[in-house]
Structure formats: C-alpha cells, structure tokens
Design a protein around this motif. Sequence first.
Motif, PDB file in Angstrom:
ATOM      1  N   TYR A  76       8.057   8.690  20.012  1.00  0.00           N
ATOM      2  CA  TYR A  76       8.373   8.292  18.644  1.00  0.00           C
ATOM      3  C   TYR A  76       9.827   8.613  18.312  1.00  0.00           C
ATOM      4  CZ  TYR A  76       3.281   8.249  18.233  1.00  0.00           C
ATOM      5  OH  TYR A  76       1.951   8.003  18.427  1.00  0.00           O
ATOM      6  N   ARG A  77      10.428   7.771  17.477  1.00  0.00           N
ATOM      7  CA  ARG A  77      11.728   8.024  16.865  1.00  0.00           C
ATOM      8  C   ARG A  77      11.645   7.665  15.396  1.00  0.00           C
ATOM      9  NH1 ARG A  77      16.543   9.378  19.850  1.00  0.00           N
ATOM     10  NH2 ARG A  77      15.699  10.160  21.825  1.00  0.00           N
ATOM     11  N   GLU A  78      12.297   8.446  14.568  1.00  0.00           N
ATOM     12  CA  GLU A  78      12.385   8.162  13.146  1.00  0.00           C
ATOM     13  C   GLU A  78      13.652   7.370  12.861  1.00  0.00           C
ATOM     14  OE1 GLU A  78      10.196   9.086  10.735  1.00  0.00           O
ATOM     15  OE2 GLU A  78       8.832  10.187  12.081  1.00  0.00           O
ATOM     16  N   ILE A  79      13.533   6.322  12.077  1.00  0.00           N
ATOM     17  CA  ILE A  79      14.686   5.582  11.594  1.00  0.00           C
ATOM     18  C   ILE A  79      14.646   5.588  10.076  1.00  0.00           C
ATOM     19  CG2 ILE A  79      14.865   4.137  13.661  1.00  0.00           C
ATOM     20  CD1 ILE A  79      13.524   1.881  12.049  1.00  0.00           C
ATOM     21  N   GLU A  80      15.779   5.330   9.442  1.00  0.00           N
ATOM     22  CA  GLU A  80      15.847   5.364   7.994  1.00  0.00           C
ATOM     23  C   GLU A  80      16.025   3.964   7.433  1.00  0.00           C
ATOM     24  OE1 GLU A  80      15.382   7.953   5.908  1.00  0.00           O
ATOM     25  OE2 GLU A  80      14.860   9.122   7.712  1.00  0.00           O
ATOM     26  N   ASP A  81      15.158   3.610   6.510  1.00  0.00           N
ATOM     27  CA  ASP A  81      15.282   2.354   5.792  1.00  0.00           C
ATOM     28  C   ASP A  81      15.827   2.652   4.402  1.00  0.00           C
ATOM     29  OD1 ASP A  81      14.273  -0.678   5.645  1.00  0.00           O
ATOM     30  OD2 ASP A  81      13.830   0.312   3.737  1.00  0.00           O
ATOM     31  N   PRO A  82      16.800   1.878   3.903  1.00  0.00           N
ATOM     32  CA  PRO A  82      17.401   2.200   2.610  1.00  0.00           C
ATOM     33  C   PRO A  82      16.435   2.166   1.438  1.00  0.00           C
ATOM     34  CG  PRO A  82      18.155   0.057   3.418  1.00  0.00           C
ATOM     35  CD  PRO A  82      17.452   0.722   4.550  1.00  0.00           C
ATOM     36  N   ARG A  83      15.336   1.427   1.551  1.00  0.00           N
ATOM     37  CA  ARG A  83      14.368   1.351   0.456  1.00  0.00           C
ATOM     38  C   ARG A  83      13.101   2.135   0.738  1.00  0.00           C
ATOM     39  NH1 ARG A  83      11.790  -2.526  -1.040  1.00  0.00           N
ATOM     40  NH2 ARG A  83      11.805  -3.773   0.843  1.00  0.00           N
ATOM     41  N   LEU A  84      12.665   2.121   1.986  1.00  0.00           N
ATOM     42  CA  LEU A  84      11.370   2.696   2.332  1.00  0.00           C
ATOM     43  C   LEU A  84      11.451   4.137   2.795  1.00  0.00           C
ATOM     44  CD1 LEU A  84       9.985  -0.383   4.296  1.00  0.00           C
ATOM     45  CD2 LEU A  84       9.418   0.286   1.950  1.00  0.00           C
ATOM     46  N   GLY A  85      12.646   4.603   3.097  1.00  0.00           N
ATOM     47  CA  GLY A  85      12.791   5.957   3.614  1.00  0.00           C
ATOM     48  C   GLY A  85      12.574   6.005   5.112  1.00  0.00           C
ATOM     49  N   SER A  86      12.038   7.103   5.591  1.00  0.00           N
ATOM     50  CA  SER A  86      11.858   7.302   7.028  1.00  0.00           C
ATOM     51  C   SER A  86      10.693   6.460   7.545  1.00  0.00           C
ATOM     52  CB  SER A  86      11.603   8.782   7.318  1.00  0.00           C
ATOM     53  OG  SER A  86      11.453   8.998   8.703  1.00  0.00           O
ATOM     54  N   LEU A  87      10.933   5.774   8.673  1.00  0.00           N
ATOM     55  CA  LEU A  87       9.896   5.005   9.357  1.00  0.00           C
ATOM     56  C   LEU A  87       9.778   5.500  10.781  1.00  0.00           C
ATOM     57  CD1 LEU A  87      10.801   1.372   8.194  1.00  0.00           C
ATOM     58  CD2 LEU A  87       8.886   2.768   7.372  1.00  0.00           C
ATOM     59  N   ARG A  88       8.567   5.718  11.222  1.00  0.00           N
ATOM     60  CA  ARG A  88       8.331   6.160  12.601  1.00  0.00           C
ATOM     61  C   ARG A  88       8.094   4.950  13.496  1.00  0.00           C
ATOM     62  NH1 ARG A  88       3.315   9.895  14.642  1.00  0.00           N
ATOM     63  NH2 ARG A  88       2.286   7.863  14.616  1.00  0.00           N
ATOM     64  N   VAL A  89       8.895   4.854  14.553  1.00  0.00           N
ATOM     65  CA  VAL A  89       8.765   3.766  15.523  1.00  0.00           C
ATOM     66  C   VAL A  89       8.186   4.348  16.807  1.00  0.00           C
ATOM     67  CG1 VAL A  89       9.977   2.030  16.889  1.00  0.00           C
ATOM     68  CG2 VAL A  89      10.675   2.471  14.521  1.00  0.00           C
ATOM     69  N   HIS A  90       7.103   3.736  17.259  1.00  0.00           N
ATOM     70  CA  HIS A  90       6.485   4.142  18.525  1.00  0.00           C
ATOM     71  C   HIS A  90       7.051   3.320  19.672  1.00  0.00           C
ATOM     72  CE1 HIS A  90       3.392   3.228  21.666  1.00  0.00           C
ATOM     73  NE2 HIS A  90       3.430   4.535  21.751  1.00  0.00           N
ATOM     74  N   TYR A  91       7.165   3.961  20.843  1.00  0.00           N
ATOM     75  CA  TYR A  91       7.583   3.219  22.029  1.00  0.00           C
ATOM     76  C   TYR A  91       7.048   3.905  23.280  1.00  0.00           C
ATOM     77  CZ  TYR A  91      11.308   6.799  22.485  1.00  0.00           C
ATOM     78  OH  TYR A  91      12.007   7.978  22.605  1.00  0.00           O
TER      79      TYR A  91
ATOM     80  N   ASP B 220       8.233  -6.244   1.927  1.00  0.00           N
ATOM     81  CA  ASP B 220       9.055  -5.262   2.640  1.00  0.00           C
ATOM     82  C   ASP B 220       9.541  -5.783   3.987  1.00  0.00           C
ATOM     83  OD1 ASP B 220       8.950  -3.322   0.673  1.00  0.00           O
ATOM     84  OD2 ASP B 220       7.118  -2.414   1.467  1.00  0.00           O
ATOM     85  N   TYR B 221       8.995  -6.919   4.418  1.00  0.00           N
ATOM     86  CA  TYR B 221       9.351  -7.484   5.721  1.00  0.00           C
ATOM     87  C   TYR B 221      10.255  -8.699   5.548  1.00  0.00           C
ATOM     88  CZ  TYR B 221       5.404  -4.704   7.449  1.00  0.00           C
ATOM     89  OH  TYR B 221       4.541  -3.683   7.754  1.00  0.00           O
ATOM     90  N   SER B 222      11.330  -8.715   6.285  1.00  0.00           N
ATOM     91  CA  SER B 222      12.198  -9.880   6.379  1.00  0.00           C
ATOM     92  C   SER B 222      12.695  -9.962   7.811  1.00  0.00           C
ATOM     93  CB  SER B 222      13.386  -9.780   5.411  1.00  0.00           C
ATOM     94  OG  SER B 222      14.263  -8.729   5.814  1.00  0.00           O
TER      95      SER B 222
END
Length: 300
Positions: free
Chosen positions: A23-38, A95-97
């Motif tokens: 997992y890695r955390e990324i930051e979205d300007p509106r949603l805050g922290s998002l966890r991405v699995h890989y 939230d998706y584009s």
Amino acid sequence: MPVLRTPDSRFSNLPEFPFEPHYREIEDPRLGSLRVHYLDEGPADGETILCLHGEPTWCYLYRKMIPIFVEAGFRVLAPDLVGFGRSDKPAAREDYSYASHVRWMADWLAAVDPGPVTLLGQDWGGMIGLRLLAEHPQRFARVSLSNTGLPTGDHAFSEAFLRWRDFSQQDPDFDIAYIVNLFDRGDLSDAEKEAYRAPFPDDSYKAGARQFPMLVPVTPDDPAAADQRRAWQVLTRLETPMLLCFSDADPITGGADAPFRKLVPGAAGQPHCTLAGRHFIQEENGPAWARAVIDWIRAG
C-alpha cells in the motif's frame, strides 16, 4: 461523501492469487488521503513491468502473467486503480474524473518511484497509462498495449461500446463477474467470479466502476477531450518503443490499434502481434501477451 475501503476478509483464499498486498498513501486535494493497493513481485533490482488494469477489474486480472514475468527475472508492479480492488473507493460518482484517475496514478507512481518501467495497459489501463506516458515520458522505457485506445471524441464509437455504456448505467445489479465473463471466454469458475466480485461488497462500492464508462470522451466537447488531444500531440512525436498486442475478437476495441501503428513513431518497426481472444485478454491469453513482451524486451 465517504471514502470506502473493502474489508480485507473479502480477499482471502482467492484462486491463483498468492501475492502479498502493498500500500501507498496519496493525497487528493478534496478527498484527503487515499490508500492505493498494489502488487510488487519479483526481484527489487529487476527491470520493472507495470501492469495497469481497466474496467471493471482489478490487479487479479494479471495473475496468470505475473509469474511468467517474475520467472524471467522482472519486477512486476500491478496497482489497483482508485475505486477498484483493495484500493480506496470514493463513494460519490462525481469524485471520479478522467483527470483524477490520471493524477492518482501519477502520484502513486511517483511515490513508488521504480525508475523507467515497461507499461502494460489494457482497457482503461491503457487510457490512463497513455496519458501518464504523454505527461511523464521519462518514467517509461517501453509500452505494450492491448484492447485499448485514446479517444478524443472526434470519431464515432462502435455500437458494442455504446450498448455497453448504456448497460453500465441501466443494469440494476451491475454484476462485475458477469461483465468479465461476458467480454471474456465465458467460462470463469465460480471461485474466479467471486474474486472479481470481492472488491464490491455491495453497490455502494461500485461508484468508480459505474462511472468509468461515462468518462470515455464520446463527443468533441467532452471534459477530457482537450487533454486527450494534447496527449496525442506528444505521442505523435514520441520515440518510446510501443508494442501492440490486440485481440482478434474484441467487440469493443477492434481496430483501435490502427491509429497507434500509423501515428506513433515508437510503434514503427516493432514486432506487433495479434492474440486469440476477446476483450479481457489477460484471462484468455495472458501468457501469450507476457511471452511476447519478454521476447520483445530481450530482443531490444
């Protein structure tokens, strides 16, 4: 709106899927922290292959190809797009584009920072991956595409795609396993079907999957169309080697390899191949795609 996270218990004992989650955390300007699995398989110092899935699948789609790459000495990274697999899932469709998907994957790739990779992109994995290539060409050593495209909304779409888009919005169940089976060879086992359903405990988790078909630019004034045209401007000058391994029986993207063959300098003179199969080639003929990529890299 909340950001949902599929319980880990949903991913226990999946067939042909012995891989450990990362997992890695990324930051979205509106949603805050998002966890991405890989997935991160193979030698850490090996040449890296990046496998991007599309709609409505997750990295499970590449399970038949990953061991082949690892046995050949490659490192394999296979993330789940935001909204899919074990990655976080914003619950609101707005939230998706297209731009947010590209930004999320760009931020994840920068965080993992594997060095130049060989990209494998199919379906939305190609549509996002090609935008990444155009915006960050230094991160890519090569690209192999299957059953994908980079539409700008300036050309007509197939009836098969338009029917699929309508289905994605109108079907009350939107059964992920049914969809994969429909556009594949049609003989997924019950356990494989449950693996494709695993990320989506109920319909509230499917916002990203429901929204993806509506993000494909189908008109010239689509919100993503200008970014697509800018990407094509880069691709038509780009020398990054490109290998096309499209299917011979995909009703959705049949013929979509032609613009790449004609317009992308990196595609010239490459050993392109046609694979027997339908849309989800990783399920039906993934090992053939993997071997074609390995042979291509070694010959280069």
